[in-house]
Design an enzyme around this catalytic site. Structure first.
Site, PDB file in Angstrom:
ATOM      1  N   ARG A 296       0.811  -1.221   0.000  1.00  0.00           N
ATOM      2  CA  ARG A 296       0.000   0.000   0.000  1.00  0.00           C
ATOM      3  C   ARG A 296       0.835   1.257   0.000  1.00  0.00           C
ATOM      4  O   ARG A 296       0.367   2.323  -0.368  1.00  0.00           O
ATOM      5  CB  ARG A 296      -0.920  -0.012   1.231  1.00  0.00           C
ATOM      6  CG  ARG A 296      -1.938  -1.122   1.192  1.00  0.00           C
ATOM      7  CD  ARG A 296      -2.428  -1.471   2.565  1.00  0.00           C
ATOM      8  NE  ARG A 296      -1.388  -2.114   3.358  1.00  0.00           N
ATOM      9  CZ  ARG A 296      -1.532  -2.471   4.624  1.00  0.00           C
ATOM     10  NH1 ARG A 296      -2.665  -2.237   5.243  1.00  0.00           N
ATOM     11  NH2 ARG A 296      -0.533  -3.051   5.275  1.00  0.00           N
TER      12      ARG A 296
ATOM     13  N   ARG B 257       9.896  -8.978  -1.046  1.00  0.00           N
ATOM     14  CA  ARG B 257       9.758  -9.622  -2.356  1.00  0.00           C
ATOM     15  C   ARG B 257      11.061 -10.118  -2.963  1.00  0.00           C
ATOM     16  O   ARG B 257      11.040 -10.771  -4.005  1.00  0.00           O
ATOM     17  CB  ARG B 257       9.047  -8.671  -3.325  1.00  0.00           C
ATOM     18  CG  ARG B 257       7.643  -8.291  -2.883  1.00  0.00           C
ATOM     19  CD  ARG B 257       6.715  -9.482  -2.720  1.00  0.00           C
ATOM     20  NE  ARG B 257       5.365  -9.062  -2.362  1.00  0.00           N
ATOM     21  CZ  ARG B 257       4.326  -9.875  -2.254  1.00  0.00           C
ATOM     22  NH1 ARG B 257       4.463 -11.170  -2.434  1.00  0.00           N
ATOM     23  NH2 ARG B 257       3.133  -9.409  -1.915  1.00  0.00           N
TER      24      ARG B 257
HETATM   25  C1  LIG Z   1       5.867 -14.434   0.710  1.00  0.00           C
HETATM   26  C2  LIG Z   1       4.558 -13.712   0.804  1.00  0.00           C
HETATM   27  C3  LIG Z   1       3.369 -14.408   0.838  1.00  0.00           C
HETATM   28  C4  LIG Z   1       2.145 -13.728   0.946  1.00  0.00           C
HETATM   29  N1  LIG Z   1       0.997 -14.446   0.965  1.00  0.00           N
HETATM   30  C5  LIG Z   1      -0.192 -13.819   1.067  1.00  0.00           C
HETATM   31  C6  LIG Z   1      -1.406 -14.544   1.118  1.00  0.00           C
HETATM   32  O1  LIG Z   1      -1.422 -15.751   1.078  1.00  0.00           O
HETATM   33  N2  LIG Z   1      -2.568 -13.853   1.192  1.00  0.00           N
HETATM   34  C7  LIG Z   1      -2.592 -12.482   1.263  1.00  0.00           C
HETATM   35  O2  LIG Z   1      -3.680 -11.908   1.349  1.00  0.00           O
HETATM   36  N3  LIG Z   1      -1.458 -11.766   1.227  1.00  0.00           N
HETATM   37  C8  LIG Z   1      -0.260 -12.387   1.130  1.00  0.00           C
HETATM   38  N4  LIG Z   1       0.892 -11.649   1.078  1.00  0.00           N
HETATM   39  C9  LIG Z   1       0.801 -10.192   1.105  1.00  0.00           C
HETATM   40  C10 LIG Z   1       1.149  -9.634   2.496  1.00  0.00           C
HETATM   41  O3  LIG Z   1       0.204 -10.058   3.462  1.00  0.00           O
HETATM   42  C11 LIG Z   1       1.198  -8.110   2.465  1.00  0.00           C
HETATM   43  O4  LIG Z   1      -0.075  -7.605   2.142  1.00  0.00           O
HETATM   44  C12 LIG Z   1       2.183  -7.584   1.452  1.00  0.00           C
HETATM   45  O5  LIG Z   1       3.406  -8.270   1.559  1.00  0.00           O
HETATM   46  C13 LIG Z   1       2.422  -6.101   1.679  1.00  0.00           C
HETATM   47  O6  LIG Z   1       3.140  -5.944   2.870  1.00  0.00           O
HETATM   48  P1  LIG Z   1       2.943  -4.673   3.794  1.00  0.00           P
HETATM   49  O7  LIG Z   1       1.536  -4.583   4.272  1.00  0.00           O
HETATM   50  O8  LIG Z   1       4.014  -4.745   4.843  1.00  0.00           O
HETATM   51  O9  LIG Z   1       3.293  -3.498   2.757  1.00  0.00           O
HETATM   52  P2  LIG Z   1       2.679  -2.052   2.685  1.00  0.00           P
HETATM   53  O10 LIG Z   1       1.231  -2.086   2.461  1.00  0.00           O
HETATM   54  O11 LIG Z   1       3.507  -1.293   1.675  1.00  0.00           O
HETATM   55  O12 LIG Z   1       2.950  -1.469   4.107  1.00  0.00           O
HETATM   56  C14 LIG Z   1       4.272  -1.268   4.591  1.00  0.00           C
HETATM   57  C15 LIG Z   1       4.157  -1.075   6.093  1.00  0.00           C
HETATM   58  O13 LIG Z   1       3.406   0.117   6.340  1.00  0.00           O
HETATM   59  C16 LIG Z   1       2.565  -0.099   7.453  1.00  0.00           C
HETATM   60  N5  LIG Z   1       1.158   0.051   7.032  1.00  0.00           N
HETATM   61  C17 LIG Z   1       0.700   0.253   5.770  1.00  0.00           C
HETATM   62  N6  LIG Z   1      -0.622   0.377   5.769  1.00  0.00           N
HETATM   63  C18 LIG Z   1      -1.022   0.247   7.049  1.00  0.00           C
HETATM   64  C19 LIG Z   1      -2.289   0.262   7.702  1.00  0.00           C
HETATM   65  N7  LIG Z   1      -3.422   0.460   7.045  1.00  0.00           N
HETATM   66  N8  LIG Z   1      -2.321   0.077   9.037  1.00  0.00           N
HETATM   67  C20 LIG Z   1      -1.177  -0.101   9.743  1.00  0.00           C
HETATM   68  N9  LIG Z   1       0.045  -0.139   9.193  1.00  0.00           N
HETATM   69  C21 LIG Z   1       0.130   0.031   7.851  1.00  0.00           C
HETATM   70  C22 LIG Z   1       2.859  -1.476   7.994  1.00  0.00           C
HETATM   71  O14 LIG Z   1       3.877  -1.378   8.956  1.00  0.00           O
HETATM   72  C23 LIG Z   1       3.405  -2.199   6.789  1.00  0.00           C
HETATM   73  O15 LIG Z   1       4.249  -3.287   7.115  1.00  0.00           O
HETATM   74  C24 LIG Z   1       2.118 -12.315   0.998  1.00  0.00           C
HETATM   75  C25 LIG Z   1       3.327 -11.599   0.977  1.00  0.00           C
HETATM   76  C26 LIG Z   1       4.531 -12.276   0.880  1.00  0.00           C
HETATM   77  C27 LIG Z   1       5.818 -11.478   0.854  1.00  0.00           C
END
Ligand SMILES: Cc1cc2nc3c(=O)[nH]c(=O)nc-3n(C[C@H](O)[C@H](O)[C@H](O)COP(=O)(O)OP(=O)(O)OC[C@H]3O[C@@H](n4cnc5c(N)ncnc54)[C@H](O)[C@@H]3O)c2cc1C
Length: 299
Positions: free
Chosen positions: A84, A210
């Site tokens: 996001r 990633r």
């Molecule tokens: C190996 C792997 C497998 C995965 N498998 C699945 C799966 O099976 N099903 C699935 O649905 N997804 C899956 N995902 C996606 C994963 O759950 C995350 O949605 C995705 O990696 C984005 O990560 P993020 O939310 O940290 O990143 P971003 O959205 O870029 O956010 C970065 C950081 O900002 C903060 N942040 C951003 N938005 C908010 C908010 N609204 N509230 C609080 N803090 C926030 C958090 O600290 C977050 O870690 C997978 C990801 C990986 C890497």
């Protein structure tokens, strides 16, 4: 700074540099705003940047941006858009135009539409080596070989499905159907194209997830292309990310208890010379031993 780079990814994809704002030195200058210090020597600036990253003083890394253009299959786009904190500016396919302020980082999405333009005739076909059995250990992954015969048959079917879907799409358009309806049955392997802007901190968050082996191969290769551009443009930041985040390992509390027990059994005469041979400074050694709750005086 003049910089150009376009990296080919998969069969029809790419990651192309569009522009950036700021550099490693700006991150340091932003950090020194509080003291009015500005930039110093490169050595001092790099040391401060490392300190900032290591100690998670991350706001200065938010002041520097990188914008890229990416062409990728829709199923990879779906993984990418989960990040996001990356601002996605889609140029080809989706019909929605939104401003989503629900997340902490106030991401704006401006998505143009395949309602205006015909979908590009580009579909992803994996190479034969990519095909394997459903993973049993990693349930999201691929483990173990399929026979060449099975692979060939599957790839032939993939191609036939894609050609059939494309043919139908062209047919709908030639019968006068609107583009917004004609595209509804297209495949996830269909390529799309978008521009993405994020600050350096958020690009590193994306890379940290990633680039890893548990990420699906098709998004990992895009992450590797982004990594290569980040390395070129922000070498100090990349090196801090590699040292303190990507290459680092987190231990649980119970794992640390076991580790400390094991470390207590090592030959005390080996520790200091070993770290010394690595060129570690006294303060780096002290910090390491403090983390392990081992007093260097005891070793
Ligand atoms: C190996 C792997 C497998 C995965 N498998 C699945 C799966 O099976 N099903 C699935 O649905 N997804 C899956 N995902 C996606 C994963 O759950 C995350 O949605 C995705 O990696 C984005 O990560 P993020 O939310 O940290 O990143 P971003 O959205 O870029 O956010 C970065 C950081 O900002 C903060 N942040 C951003 N938005 C908010 C908010 N609204 N509230 C609080 N803090 C926030 C958090 O600290 C977050 O870690 C997978 C990801 C990986 C890497």
């Amino acid at each position: 700074m003049s910089y150009e780079k376009e990296i080919k990814v998969l069969d029809h994809g790419y990651v192309k540099y569009v522009g950036h704002l700021g550099c490693d030195e700006d991150i340091v200058a932003d950090a020194r705003m509080s003291t009015g210090g500005g930039n110093k020597t490169p050595e001092e600036d790099k040391k401060l940047l490392n300190f900032l990253w290591e100690n998670e003083h991350t706001s200065p890394f938010e002041g520097v941006d990188l914008k890229l253009e990416v062409q990728l299959p829709i199923f990879v786009f779906r993984e990418l858009e989960r990040h996001r904190t990356l601002t996605l500016i889609e140029t080809e396919i989706l019909a929605i135009s939104t401003t989503d302020n629900s997340s902490r980082c106030f991401v704006s999405k401006n998505e143009f539409s395949g309602r205006y333009a015909k979908m590009p005739e580009l579909n992803y076909i994996p190479v034969a080596e990519r095909l394997g059995k459903q993973g049993k250990i990693n349930h999201q992954g691929t483990e173990g070989d399929l026979t060449d015969e099975v692979k060939t048959s599957i790839l032939d079917t993939f191609k036939a499905e894609q050609m059939s879907t494309r043919g139908n799409y062209e047919g709908y358009l030639s019968q006068g159907l609107s583009r917004e309806v004609a595209r509804m049955n297209l495949n996830l392997s269909q390529y799309t194209k978008l521009r993405i802007k994020a600050n350096v901190l958020n690009w590193f968050k994306f890379l940290n997830l990633r680039l890893r082996n548990n990420a699906q191969y098709e998004i990992r290769v895009y992450a590797q292309a982004v990594e290569s551009i980040m390395k070129d443009l922000f070498p100090w930041s990349y090196s801090a990310f590699e040292e303190y985040t990507y290459g680092a390992v987190k231990f649980s509390s119970s794992e640390m208890t076991v580790l400390r027990g094991l470390l207590n059994t090592i030959d005390e005469n080996n520790v200091a010379p070993t770290l010394n041979n690595l060129g570690w400074t006294k303060s780096k050694t002290e910090k390491f031993l403090t983390k392990l709750a081992l007093n260097s005086e005891d070793l």
